[in-house]
Design a protein around this motif. Sequence first.
Motif, PDB file in Angstrom:
ATOM      1  N   LYS A   1       0.821  -1.457   0.048  1.00  0.00           N
ATOM      2  CA  LYS A   1      -0.107  -0.106   0.025  1.00  0.00           C
ATOM      3  C   LYS A   1       1.081   1.343  -0.032  1.00  0.00           C
ATOM      4  CE  LYS A   1      -3.608  -2.363   0.116  1.00  0.00           C
ATOM      5  NZ  LYS A   1      -4.876  -2.016   0.919  1.00  0.00           N
ATOM      6  N   VAL A   2       0.470   2.279  -0.329  1.00  0.00           N
ATOM      7  CA  VAL A   2       1.050   3.676  -0.759  1.00  0.00           C
ATOM      8  C   VAL A   2       1.584   4.193   0.733  1.00  0.00           C
ATOM      9  CG1 VAL A   2      -0.937   5.184  -0.713  1.00  0.00           C
ATOM     10  CG2 VAL A   2       1.083   5.715  -2.096  1.00  0.00           C
ATOM     11  N   THR A   3       0.663   3.661   1.935  1.00  0.00           N
ATOM     12  CA  THR A   3       1.048   4.188   3.139  1.00  0.00           C
ATOM     13  C   THR A   3       2.059   3.531   3.895  1.00  0.00           C
ATOM     14  OG1 THR A   3      -0.925   2.722   3.750  1.00  0.00           O
ATOM     15  CG2 THR A   3      -1.465   5.037   3.514  1.00  0.00           C
ATOM     16  N   GLY A   4       2.669   2.715   3.067  1.00  0.00           N
ATOM     17  CA  GLY A   4       3.868   1.735   3.777  1.00  0.00           C
ATOM     18  C   GLY A   4       4.995   2.558   3.865  1.00  0.00           C
ATOM     19  N   ALA A   5       5.999   1.710   4.711  1.00  0.00           N
ATOM     20  CA  ALA A   5       7.082   2.258   4.800  1.00  0.00           C
ATOM     21  C   ALA A   5       7.908   2.736   3.732  1.00  0.00           C
ATOM     22  CB  ALA A   5       7.848   1.422   5.703  1.00  0.00           C
ATOM     23  N   SER A   6       7.881   2.104   2.728  1.00  0.00           N
ATOM     24  CA  SER A   6       8.423   2.313   1.451  1.00  0.00           C
ATOM     25  C   SER A   6       7.616   2.700   0.361  1.00  0.00           C
ATOM     26  CB  SER A   6       9.594   1.262   0.937  1.00  0.00           C
ATOM     27  OG  SER A   6      10.407   0.920   1.864  1.00  0.00           O
ATOM     28  N   LYS A   7       6.299   3.111   0.886  1.00  0.00           N
ATOM     29  CA  LYS A   7       5.209   3.636  -0.155  1.00  0.00           C
ATOM     30  C   LYS A   7       4.837   2.650  -1.097  1.00  0.00           C
ATOM     31  CE  LYS A   7       7.341   8.162  -0.398  1.00  0.00           C
ATOM     32  NZ  LYS A   7       7.945   9.163  -1.389  1.00  0.00           N
ATOM     33  N   GLY A   8       4.819   1.232  -0.438  1.00  0.00           N
ATOM     34  CA  GLY A   8       4.438   0.173  -1.275  1.00  0.00           C
ATOM     35  C   GLY A   8       4.981  -0.481  -2.242  1.00  0.00           C
ATOM     36  N   LYS A   9       6.478   0.028  -2.370  1.00  0.00           N
ATOM     37  CA  LYS A   9       7.190  -0.417  -3.600  1.00  0.00           C
ATOM     38  C   LYS A   9       8.337  -1.283  -3.001  1.00  0.00           C
ATOM     39  CE  LYS A   9       7.010   4.091  -5.831  1.00  0.00           C
ATOM     40  NZ  LYS A   9       7.752   5.190  -6.405  1.00  0.00           N
ATOM     41  N   GLY A  10       8.596  -1.410  -1.623  1.00  0.00           N
ATOM     42  CA  GLY A  10       9.855  -2.333  -1.055  1.00  0.00           C
ATOM     43  C   GLY A  10       9.632  -3.648  -0.682  1.00  0.00           C
ATOM     44  N   GLY A  11       8.361  -3.763  -0.138  1.00  0.00           N
ATOM     45  CA  GLY A  11       7.981  -4.989   0.383  1.00  0.00           C
ATOM     46  C   GLY A  11       8.710  -5.413   1.825  1.00  0.00           C
ATOM     47  N   SER A  12       8.663  -6.529   2.243  1.00  0.00           N
ATOM     48  CA  SER A  12       9.166  -7.027   3.426  1.00  0.00           C
ATOM     49  C   SER A  12      10.768  -6.916   3.460  1.00  0.00           C
ATOM     50  CB  SER A  12       9.079  -8.665   3.918  1.00  0.00           C
ATOM     51  OG  SER A  12       9.648  -9.267   4.717  1.00  0.00           O
ATOM     52  N   MET A  13      11.455  -7.087   2.398  1.00  0.00           N
ATOM     53  CA  MET A  13      12.914  -6.885   2.735  1.00  0.00           C
ATOM     54  C   MET A  13      13.435  -5.501   2.334  1.00  0.00           C
ATOM     55  SD  MET A  13      14.408 -10.290   0.464  1.00  0.00           S
ATOM     56  CE  MET A  13      13.702  -9.913  -1.222  1.00  0.00           C
ATOM     57  N   HIS A  14      12.576  -4.552   1.734  1.00  0.00           N
ATOM     58  CA  HIS A  14      13.383  -3.407   1.664  1.00  0.00           C
ATOM     59  C   HIS A  14      12.590  -2.253   2.482  1.00  0.00           C
ATOM     60  CE1 HIS A  14      14.408  -5.916  -1.841  1.00  0.00           C
ATOM     61  NE2 HIS A  14      15.538  -5.386  -1.779  1.00  0.00           N
ATOM     62  N   MET A  15      12.753  -2.122   3.597  1.00  0.00           N
ATOM     63  CA  MET A  15      12.352  -0.931   4.381  1.00  0.00           C
ATOM     64  C   MET A  15      13.522  -0.280   5.155  1.00  0.00           C
ATOM     65  SD  MET A  15       8.664  -2.420   5.884  1.00  0.00           S
ATOM     66  CE  MET A  15       8.771  -4.133   5.740  1.00  0.00           C
ATOM     67  N   SER A  16      13.560   1.046   5.447  1.00  0.00           N
ATOM     68  CA  SER A  16      14.794   1.627   6.072  1.00  0.00           C
ATOM     69  C   SER A  16      13.938   2.777   6.724  1.00  0.00           C
ATOM     70  CB  SER A  16      15.658   2.251   4.995  1.00  0.00           C
ATOM     71  OG  SER A  16      15.444   2.811   4.305  1.00  0.00           O
ATOM     72  N   LEU A  17      14.684   3.419   7.526  1.00  0.00           N
ATOM     73  CA  LEU A  17      14.269   4.451   8.521  1.00  0.00           C
ATOM     74  C   LEU A  17      15.548   5.341   8.374  1.00  0.00           C
ATOM     75  CD1 LEU A  17      11.508   5.306   9.605  1.00  0.00           C
ATOM     76  CD2 LEU A  17      12.244   4.391  11.813  1.00  0.00           C
ATOM     77  N   ARG A  18      15.912   6.145   7.485  1.00  0.00           N
ATOM     78  CA  ARG A  18      17.359   6.864   7.537  1.00  0.00           C
ATOM     79  C   ARG A  18      17.211   7.865   8.466  1.00  0.00           C
ATOM     80  NH1 ARG A  18      19.838   9.677   2.338  1.00  0.00           N
ATOM     81  NH2 ARG A  18      21.867  10.484   3.286  1.00  0.00           N
ATOM     82  N   LYS A  19      16.273   8.796   8.867  1.00  0.00           N
ATOM     83  CA  LYS A  19      16.054   9.750   9.838  1.00  0.00           C
ATOM     84  C   LYS A  19      16.492   9.128  11.302  1.00  0.00           C
ATOM     85  CE  LYS A  19      12.938  12.997   7.324  1.00  0.00           C
ATOM     86  NZ  LYS A  19      11.676  13.487   7.371  1.00  0.00           N
ATOM     87  N   LYS A  20      16.167   7.690  11.324  1.00  0.00           N
ATOM     88  CA  LYS A  20      16.357   7.220  12.753  1.00  0.00           C
ATOM     89  C   LYS A  20      17.733   6.173  12.502  1.00  0.00           C
ATOM     90  CE  LYS A  20      11.859   8.187  14.525  1.00  0.00           C
ATOM     91  NZ  LYS A  20      10.778   7.769  15.518  1.00  0.00           N
ATOM     92  N   LYS A  21      18.422   6.498  11.655  1.00  0.00           N
ATOM     93  CA  LYS A  21      19.899   5.814  11.283  1.00  0.00           C
ATOM     94  C   LYS A  21      19.597   4.234  11.295  1.00  0.00           C
ATOM     95  CE  LYS A  21      22.074   9.721  13.575  1.00  0.00           C
ATOM     96  NZ  LYS A  21      23.252  10.023  14.564  1.00  0.00           N
TER      97      LYS A  21
END
Length: 343
Positions: free
Chosen positions: A92-112
């Motif tokens: 979904k577009v509300t996802g951590a990677s806007k729905g484009k990454g899935g399970s393996m491709h999520m990051s949180l750069r602002k929180k390192k």
Amino acid sequence: MPRKATTTRDELLKYYHDMNFQRRVEIMCDEIYKKKEVRGFCHLMDGQEAVSVGVEAGITKEDHVITAYRCHGMLLGRGETAERLIAEMMGKVTGASKGKGGSMHMSLRKKKFYGGNGIVGAHIPVGTGIAFGINYEKKKEVCVTMYGDGAANQGQLYEAANMALLWKLPVIYLCENNLYAMGTACARATPNTKYYTKLAPIPGFKSDGMDLFAVREAVKFAREWCLSGKGPICLEVDTYRYHGHSMSDPGLSYRSREEIAKVRKERDPIAKVKQIILDNKVATEDELKEIEKETRKTVEDVTVKAREDPWPDPEKDLLTDVMAYPDPHPFIRNVEYDKSIFP
């Protein structure tokens, strides 16, 4: 080397909550995957909560973390919400990677937190590079670079570790040894299963990855080692995943149901923390059940919401987030040249 650990009531209850929350998220990911609400790869980390919660408890929010694809626990620990994680799983577009990454491709750069990386071992040089940046900017921070026992046989680990020791970089190479690289037992993949020794002359040691306090104190020790200017250190944590390698793996062709049941009964990391709480009368059984009930409801609620969230718009979202600094007048070659996007 750490030999004991102290804690408080508030810490214990937070650890218990966080570990239960992470396991409940993974159980939900299992459910929605089996309902075909999730596509693509999915590697669950239930059973390894002492590592994800213990690592976070041993560092600070100023420190950096990078890991491989079994990343949900570390992502939540760094501050991502279950709502955005579940939404990402569903595309979904509300996802951590806007729905484009899935399970393996999520990051949180602002929180390192830098992922969530799909290629075995490929993130280890990136973690070393993060430590190089810390050193270059003379910051009092470390980078925890986490990898599995399978990645411990990758050449890029040794190339990166060589540079880390040469330049005395503040990197903790943390090997999560869950005993199986996909379906291959450790002893079938390497003649040296003492993973904490494999980066010698980088010093290393081993900790019980099913004991939150053992992990926390080991990480604290490793962090202080790096901050003292001594360079990198290797930490192996002996842990266990209850699910198979991925959702396509039942996890029973290379290990028995009895083995899994034995670990659940004798070494479960959440049960260990629960026993400490009850033995020391920090909380009652009913109070702990309330925590479990609350985490279950939260995860169920965000899953319901994620189902209702919108999908990415193929026309608006397909070509976004491809380049860090996109050309305002791009030429994008299509399969058929006359359908390309011209400046």
